[in-house]
Design a protein around this motif. Structure first.
Motif, mmCIF file in Angstrom:
data_model
loop_
_atom_site.group_PDB
_atom_site.id
_atom_site.type_symbol
_atom_site.label_atom_id
_atom_site.label_comp_id
_atom_site.label_asym_id
_atom_site.label_seq_id
_atom_site.Cartn_x
_atom_site.Cartn_y
_atom_site.Cartn_z
ATOM 1 N N ALA A 6 40.937 50.600 41.808
ATOM 2 C CA ALA A 6 42.161 51.011 41.114
ATOM 3 C C ALA A 6 42.677 49.852 40.273
ATOM 4 N N ASP A 7 43.417 50.152 39.207
ATOM 5 C CA ASP A 7 44.159 49.109 38.503
ATOM 6 C C ASP A 7 45.618 49.530 38.438
ATOM 7 N N ILE A 8 46.517 48.549 38.645
ATOM 8 C CA ILE A 8 47.939 48.847 38.760
ATOM 9 C C ILE A 8 48.774 47.833 38.001
ATOM 10 N N SER A 9 50.029 48.212 37.747
ATOM 11 C CA SER A 9 50.997 47.328 37.096
ATOM 12 C C SER A 9 52.340 47.529 37.792
ATOM 13 N N SER A 10 53.415 47.151 37.142
ATOM 14 C CA SER A 10 54.738 47.331 37.742
ATOM 15 C C SER A 10 55.129 48.799 37.826
ATOM 16 N N PHE A 11 54.390 49.678 37.143
ATOM 17 C CA PHE A 11 54.675 51.115 37.215
ATOM 18 C C PHE A 11 54.275 51.699 38.569
ATOM 19 N N GLN A 12 53.353 51.024 39.273
ATOM 20 C CA GLN A 12 52.938 51.493 40.588
ATOM 21 C C GLN A 12 53.787 50.848 41.684
ATOM 22 N N ARG A 13 53.674 51.413 42.861
ATOM 23 C CA ARG A 13 54.420 50.900 44.006
ATOM 24 C C ARG A 13 53.853 49.553 44.466
ATOM 25 N N ASP A 14 54.663 48.860 45.297
ATOM 26 C CA ASP A 14 54.206 47.572 45.821
ATOM 27 C C ASP A 14 54.264 47.514 47.343
ATOM 28 N N ASP A 15 54.547 48.648 47.995
ATOM 29 C CA ASP A 15 54.656 48.645 49.454
ATOM 30 C C ASP A 15 53.282 48.745 50.111
ATOM 31 N N LEU A 31 42.744 45.825 40.721
ATOM 32 C CA LEU A 31 43.094 44.873 39.676
ATOM 33 C C LEU A 31 44.586 45.018 39.399
ATOM 34 N N ILE A 32 45.311 43.916 39.440
ATOM 35 C CA ILE A 32 46.761 43.921 39.297
ATOM 36 C C ILE A 32 47.147 43.225 37.993
ATOM 37 N N LYS A 33 47.993 43.861 37.197
ATOM 38 C CA LYS A 33 48.495 43.217 35.986
ATOM 39 C C LYS A 33 49.461 42.103 36.377
ATOM 40 N N VAL A 63 41.031 41.680 45.525
ATOM 41 C CA VAL A 63 42.052 41.640 44.486
ATOM 42 C C VAL A 63 41.560 40.858 43.271
ATOM 43 N N GLY A 64 41.818 41.407 42.099
ATOM 44 C CA GLY A 64 41.610 40.720 40.833
ATOM 45 C C GLY A 64 42.817 40.954 39.949
ATOM 46 N N PHE A 65 42.808 40.389 38.722
ATOM 47 C CA PHE A 65 43.986 40.460 37.868
ATOM 48 C C PHE A 65 43.605 40.770 36.428
ATOM 49 N N TYR A 66 44.590 41.344 35.706
ATOM 50 C CA TYR A 66 44.367 41.544 34.275
ATOM 51 C C TYR A 66 45.601 41.145 33.474
ATOM 52 N N HIS A 67 45.347 40.802 32.209
ATOM 53 C CA HIS A 67 46.377 40.350 31.273
ATOM 54 C C HIS A 67 46.391 41.299 30.087
ATOM 55 N N TYR A 68 47.574 41.758 29.687
ATOM 56 C CA TYR A 68 47.712 42.645 28.533
ATOM 57 C C TYR A 68 47.812 41.796 27.272
ATOM 58 N N PHE A 69 46.832 41.976 26.377
ATOM 59 C CA PHE A 69 46.601 41.080 25.240
ATOM 60 C C PHE A 69 47.455 41.480 24.037
ATOM 61 N N LYS A 70 48.152 40.486 23.435
ATOM 62 C CA LYS A 70 48.984 40.740 22.255
ATOM 63 C C LYS A 70 48.748 39.701 21.146
ATOM 64 N N ALA A 71 47.707 38.897 21.277
ATOM 65 C CA ALA A 71 47.535 37.728 20.402
ATOM 66 C C ALA A 71 47.402 38.114 18.927
#
Length: 341
Positions: A6-15, A31-33, A63-71
């Motif tokens: 799964a991949d999640i961000s602040s839109f998903q729950r954290d409990d 993967l967590i933003k 657990v892994g992480f992702y970054h939302y790119f705006k460069a």
């Protein structure tokens, strides 16, 4: 066995219960933003990331992480990479952590973004990170905006039978509505288990993935007046985003409706299931698929938990069915929200 994450961000729950629910459904990785943009730009850090990491680990997930790119420049790409790296360090993760650059923002310069992504990934690689990759929709790779051969690649492509991209493909995000909600889900061919990369010739899974838990929970997408069994509008109003348990699917005024109480119904068209279905059939058995004449399609049966993007409704031999492919239909009776068991 096919693995997925799964991949999640602040839109998903954290409990903890959220992550334990994923694990119970067979999802072992997430993967967590963590960040978006740079300190000079969006300067965004996911406010839930610390708790999401803590509870994902408590549920024994990888657990892994992702970054939302705006460069918008080479220098900006480096600043974003440093910003992302610092978030990973702050969370206490090492050089072998899966790290992804999410490349999809419509503001990106499609003529130059590939160079910016090269810079971002090369910076992290030079810092010693060993599991770095790019993510975008299939169209950006097929149009040459990004190159799936240059970097390890995670592809988003929904409602199709294969990821649709050739190259160094290590994952395929095949749905954004896993489990009947708004959860992304992906096949993992080399992120958390670090297997050799796949090419398009071998991207299609050879076995069914673990099945999401099929529940009869429906979610409204707009403010809705329910109706009774005769199609007469009731006085109450239900808000968009409200969730309900469905006990059956009933045709009212030539449209399928979910039954949410003894004589209260809401149309499928006003729920998150308006354009996709999740198969709900007898455990261990395959649900039948029919053609437009009502004949069973050979070698087209599907298993419980499989989701499809739908393309309209057809009444075939008096039975409401969802179109899932060219001249292929599945009865609504065999989908989430029905009383079929």
């Amino acid at each position: 066995m096919t693995k997925y994450f799964a991949d999640i961000s602040s839109f998903q729950r954290d409990d903890l219960a959220f992550f334990q629910g994923l694990v119970n459904a067979g999802v072992q990785s997430v993967l967590i933003k963590t960040t978006q943009g740079s300190p000079d730009g969006d300067n965004y850090i996911n406010p839930k990331s610390v708790t999401q990491v803590r509870n994902a680990l408590a549920a024994s997930m990888s657990v892994g992480f992702y970054h939302y790119f705006k460069a918008s420049s080479i220098a900006d790409s480096i600043n974003e990479a440093k910003f992302f790296e610092q978030s990973v360090v702050n969370l206490g993760f090492g050089k072998d952590t899966p790290l992804c650059v999410d490349v999809e923002d419509p503001s990106l310069n499609t003529l130059l973004v590939a160079d910016y992504v090269d810079t971002f990934i090369n910076y992290l690689t030079e810092q010693g990170y060993t599991n770095v990759f790019q993510y975008s929709m299939a169209s950006w790779f097929n149009q040459g905006i990004l190159n799936a051969n240059v970097h390890r690649t995670w592809v988003a492509n929904y409602g199709v039978n294969a990821c649709g991209v050739s190259g160094n493909v290590i994952a395929w995000q095949y749905t954004s509505s896993w489990g009947g909600g708004s959860q992304d889900m992906s096949y993992d061919w080399g992120i958390f288990d670090k297997q050799p990369a796949k090419t398009e010739a071998t991207t299609q899974p050879t076995v069914e993935p673990e099945k999401p838990k099929v529940e009869n929970t429906i979610k409204l997408t707009e403010k809705t007046h329910p109706v009774d069994r005769l199609g007469i509008e009731r006085p109450e109003t239900y808000e968009a985003g409200s969730t309900w348990k469905s006990s059956d699917i009933v045709m009212i005024n030539d449209e399928p409706h979910y039954q949410i109480a003894t004589d209260i119904f809401v149309p499928i068209s006003k729920t998150t299931f308006k354009d996709f279905i999740i198969v709900k059939y007898t455990d261990g058995s395959l649900a039948p698929v029919f053609d437009s004449k009502g004949n069973r399609v050979q070698n087209a049966s599907v298993s419980t938990g499989k989701s499809f993007k739908t393309d309209g409704i057809r009444i075939i031999n008096g039975i409401p069915m969802a179109k899932i492919a060219t001249d292929q239909f599945i009865p609504f009776e065999y989908t989430s929200g029905s009383k079929f068991e």
